[in-house]
Design an enzyme around this catalytic site. Structure first.
Site, mmCIF file in Angstrom:
data_model
loop_
_atom_site.group_PDB
_atom_site.id
_atom_site.type_symbol
_atom_site.label_atom_id
_atom_site.label_comp_id
_atom_site.label_asym_id
_atom_site.label_seq_id
_atom_site.Cartn_x
_atom_site.Cartn_y
_atom_site.Cartn_z
ATOM 1 N N ASN A 199 64.920 98.659 27.089
ATOM 2 C CA ASN A 199 64.086 97.862 26.180
ATOM 3 C C ASN A 199 63.418 98.802 25.188
ATOM 4 O OD1 ASN A 199 61.399 98.696 27.268
ATOM 5 N ND2 ASN A 199 62.265 97.784 29.114
ATOM 6 N N LYS A 229 83.568 105.361 32.896
ATOM 7 C CA LYS A 229 83.219 104.659 31.649
ATOM 8 C C LYS A 229 84.100 103.412 31.505
ATOM 9 C CE LYS A 229 82.932 105.381 26.717
ATOM 10 N NZ LYS A 229 84.095 105.396 25.873
ATOM 11 N N ILE A 270 57.257 95.833 40.978
ATOM 12 C CA ILE A 270 56.471 97.000 41.402
ATOM 13 C C ILE A 270 54.989 96.661 41.502
ATOM 14 C CG2 ILE A 270 55.777 99.330 40.734
ATOM 15 C CD1 ILE A 270 58.587 99.609 39.434
ATOM 16 N N LYS A 291 51.210 87.786 40.357
ATOM 17 C CA LYS A 291 51.439 89.179 40.783
ATOM 18 C C LYS A 291 50.215 89.785 41.472
ATOM 19 C CE LYS A 291 54.907 90.042 37.208
ATOM 20 N NZ LYS A 291 55.888 91.090 36.919
HETATM 21 O O1 PMT Z 1 55.422 101.448 25.353
HETATM 22 P P1 PMT Z 1 54.942 100.914 24.019
HETATM 23 O O2 PMT Z 1 55.992 101.055 22.939
HETATM 24 O O3 PMT Z 1 53.598 101.466 23.623
HETATM 25 O O4 PMT Z 1 54.749 99.316 24.177
HETATM 26 C C1 PMT Z 1 53.730 98.812 24.968
HETATM 27 C C2 PMT Z 1 54.220 97.600 25.803
HETATM 28 C C3 PMT Z 1 54.572 96.457 24.867
HETATM 29 C C4 PMT Z 1 55.435 97.994 26.645
HETATM 30 C C5 PMT Z 1 53.002 97.201 26.733
HETATM 31 O O5 PMT Z 1 51.936 96.792 25.923
HETATM 32 C C6 PMT Z 1 53.407 96.108 27.694
HETATM 33 O O6 PMT Z 1 53.319 94.923 27.415
HETATM 34 N N1 PMT Z 1 53.866 96.501 28.927
HETATM 35 C C7 PMT Z 1 54.419 95.564 29.931
HETATM 36 C C8 PMT Z 1 55.780 95.111 29.525
HETATM 37 C C9 PMT Z 1 56.382 94.159 30.539
HETATM 38 O O7 PMT Z 1 57.304 94.519 31.213
HETATM 39 O O8 PMT Z 1 55.759 93.019 30.657
HETATM 40 P P2 PMT Z 1 56.164 91.835 31.668
HETATM 41 O O9 PMT Z 1 55.364 90.666 31.219
HETATM 42 O O10 PMT Z 1 57.638 91.695 31.760
HETATM 43 O O11 PMT Z 1 55.656 92.362 33.083
HETATM 44 C C10 PMT Z 1 54.363 92.040 33.606
HETATM 45 C C11 PMT Z 1 53.838 93.209 34.425
HETATM 46 O O12 PMT Z 1 54.669 93.400 35.581
HETATM 47 C C12 PMT Z 1 53.771 94.533 33.714
HETATM 48 O O13 PMT Z 1 52.560 95.169 34.086
HETATM 49 C C13 PMT Z 1 54.977 95.293 34.249
HETATM 50 O O14 PMT Z 1 54.743 96.708 34.280
HETATM 51 C C14 PMT Z 1 55.089 94.730 35.658
HETATM 52 N N2 PMT Z 1 56.445 94.721 36.239
HETATM 53 C C15 PMT Z 1 57.445 94.010 35.649
HETATM 54 C C16 PMT Z 1 58.683 93.948 36.247
HETATM 55 C C17 PMT Z 1 58.910 94.641 37.458
HETATM 56 N N3 PMT Z 1 60.079 94.637 38.051
HETATM 57 N N4 PMT Z 1 57.907 95.359 38.010
HETATM 58 C C18 PMT Z 1 56.686 95.388 37.425
HETATM 59 O O15 PMT Z 1 55.769 96.049 37.937
#
Ligand code: PMT
Length: 404
Positions: free
Chosen positions: A212, A290, A308, A342
């Site tokens: 991403n 590949k 996580i 979460k």
């Molecule tokens: O890195 P930058 O370019 O500065 O951009 C910042 C950002 C946009 C990445 C940041 O501001 C942000 O939004 N980070 C979280 C991105 C994300 O994965 O969001 P989500 O809504 O999909 O996940 C929600 C939360 O669960 C997040 O805290 C994520 O770290 C966590 N997660 C998600 C999936 C997973 N399998 N395990 C997790 O812990």
């Protein structure tokens, strides 16, 4: 500058052999001006660049250079010196010094002190960019980090050898700033924090992956700010070209599974901040070779990755958990539901897509927690990091008042 509590620290400044040794004079001066007591130990090689007399004049104390010095040992011997220090800071730390420390050698006074002290050891590496990038140096760096040594820099830029790249010693003013406001010195002193940053990469075959647009900026800014406020910080980072913030232990990972394993290996934490964009899915069976183009369509089976942050929120004892929500619609509603699902204490919601949130120097956030919310208008991610942590401290303070 905050953290005046650190200003009477007893600091042992180690100087190893490198052209940046002259900058350590400024570092010693700054620490003394801030009220610290400083003793200087130089390696043999360092004395070729700057004389011990210079450091003696600046620190106000005789400078030790050798282990087997009968006269010096009859005063404060090396074990007493190791016990005296509340911090050991080596600036510059040459490639040779890092190698000797990583190997656990005690072949001069400085390396012996590092083995004999219980004080935290911090290194400001300085060397030519090729030497820094060499796998041997990188392996030594990783080994030292694993053992709890923290790194201040190195910086990137022009080098004394005429080359440009990573390996320059952090400026002495910045090192002094990190020491005076960093671990053990600010309003988060004594806390163990873990911050995730960047995106993960999920392999499709040996050369392709699902990824991403996360740059890591938000997570790195948070890690830097948490360290600046005095906590002990581990930054678990997906692939990123950003420099490790001063005083932060960094663990580099690639996949969500590696990120989870790195976090599981950290036994105790008081604060967890999940700023990483962790892949929700991974490829079920990454190809060993590949993939060849054959004109036909190709389907990939995706399996869900473990969540996580939800796992961290179920730990016992449980850290304070701050997560993010990256949303393209109905921001507040989706973020509130995500926080509940979460088990996060606070969520930082951001609108993403169309050039927002990911890979930008600034952002706008909506913070939600059980009893409140705060809108953070568009600002640099470094500034948002400060506001997020101010809010966290306020929530902690309010809850401790409420429980009295
Ligand atoms: O890195 P930058 O370019 O500065 O951009 C910042 C950002 C946009 C990445 C940041 O501001 C942000 O939004 N980070 C979280 C991105 C994300 O994965 O969001 P989500 O809504 O999909 O996940 C929600 C939360 O669960 C997040 O805290 C994520 O770290 C966590 N997660 C998600 C999936 C997973 N399998 N395990 C997790 O812990």
């Amino acid at each position: 500058m905050s953290g005046s509590s650190s200003n009477n620290q007893r600091i042992l400044v180690g100087v190893s052999g490198g052209i940046a040794a002259y900058k350590a004079i400024v570092l010693v001066r700054r620490m003394i001006d801030a009220g610290c007591e400083v003793r200087v130990v130089m390696t043999e090689a360092a004395t070729r660049f700057v004389t011990p007399l210079t450091f003696q004049a600046v620190s106000g104390h005789p400078v030790r250079t050798t282990l087997l010095d009968a006269e010096a040992e009859s005063g404060m011997d090396h074990i007493a010196l190791a016990r005296w220090a509340q911090r050991v800071v080596i600036a510059p730390a040459s490639a040779d010094l890092m190698a000797r420390l990583a190997a656990g050698m005690a072949d001069d006074l400085l390396t012996t002190l590092c083995l004999a002290t219980e004080a935290p050891v911090q290194l400001a590496p300085a060397m030519n960019r090729q030497m820094w990038a060499h796998p041997a140096t990188q392996a030594n760096y990783a080994r030292l980090l694993e053992r709890g040594v923290t790194m201040l820099g190195p910086d990137a830029g022009s080098q004394a050898c005429g080359e440009t790249g990573t390996g320059r010693m952090m400026e002495p003013e910045a090192i002094a700033d990190a020491l005076l406001t960093g671990e053990g010195a600010g309003d988060m002193a004594g806390l163990e924090a873990v911050v995730t940053a960047g995106g993960t990469r999920e392999p499709i075959d040996p050369v392709r992956f699902l990824a991403n647009r996360s740059s890591g900026r938000m997570g790195f800014a948070l890690a830097a700010e948490v360290a600046r406020r005095g906590a002990r910080v581990t930054l678990v980072a997906g692939p990123s070209t950003l420099a490790t913030p001063a005083g932060v232990r960094r663990v580099d990972v690639e996949t969500a599974a590696q990120m989870q394993a790195a976090i599981e290996s950290i036994e105790s934490m008081d604060l967890f901040i999940g700023a990483a964009a962790v892949a929700d899915y991974r490829v079920a069976r990454p190809a060993e070779q590949k993939l060849k183009k054959n004109g036909a369509s190709l389907s990939l089976e995706l399996l869900p990755n473990p969540d996580i942050i939800a796992t961290v929120a179920q730990r016992g004892p449980r850290p304070f958990v701050i997560g993010f929500a990256a949303e393209t619609e109905r921001l507040a509603e989706h973020a509130a539901a995500k926080r509940q699902a979460k088990g996060m204490d606070m969520i930082c919601a951001n609108e993403v897509g169309a050039g927002r949130g990911f890979d930008t120097p600034d952002n706008a956030l909506l913070l939600l927690w059980q009893d409140g919310e705060r809108v953070l208008p568009r600002a640099a991610k470094t500034q948002l990091a400060t506001q997020i942590l101010d809010t966290y401290l306020q929530i902690k303070q309010d809850s401790s008042h409420a429980s009295r």
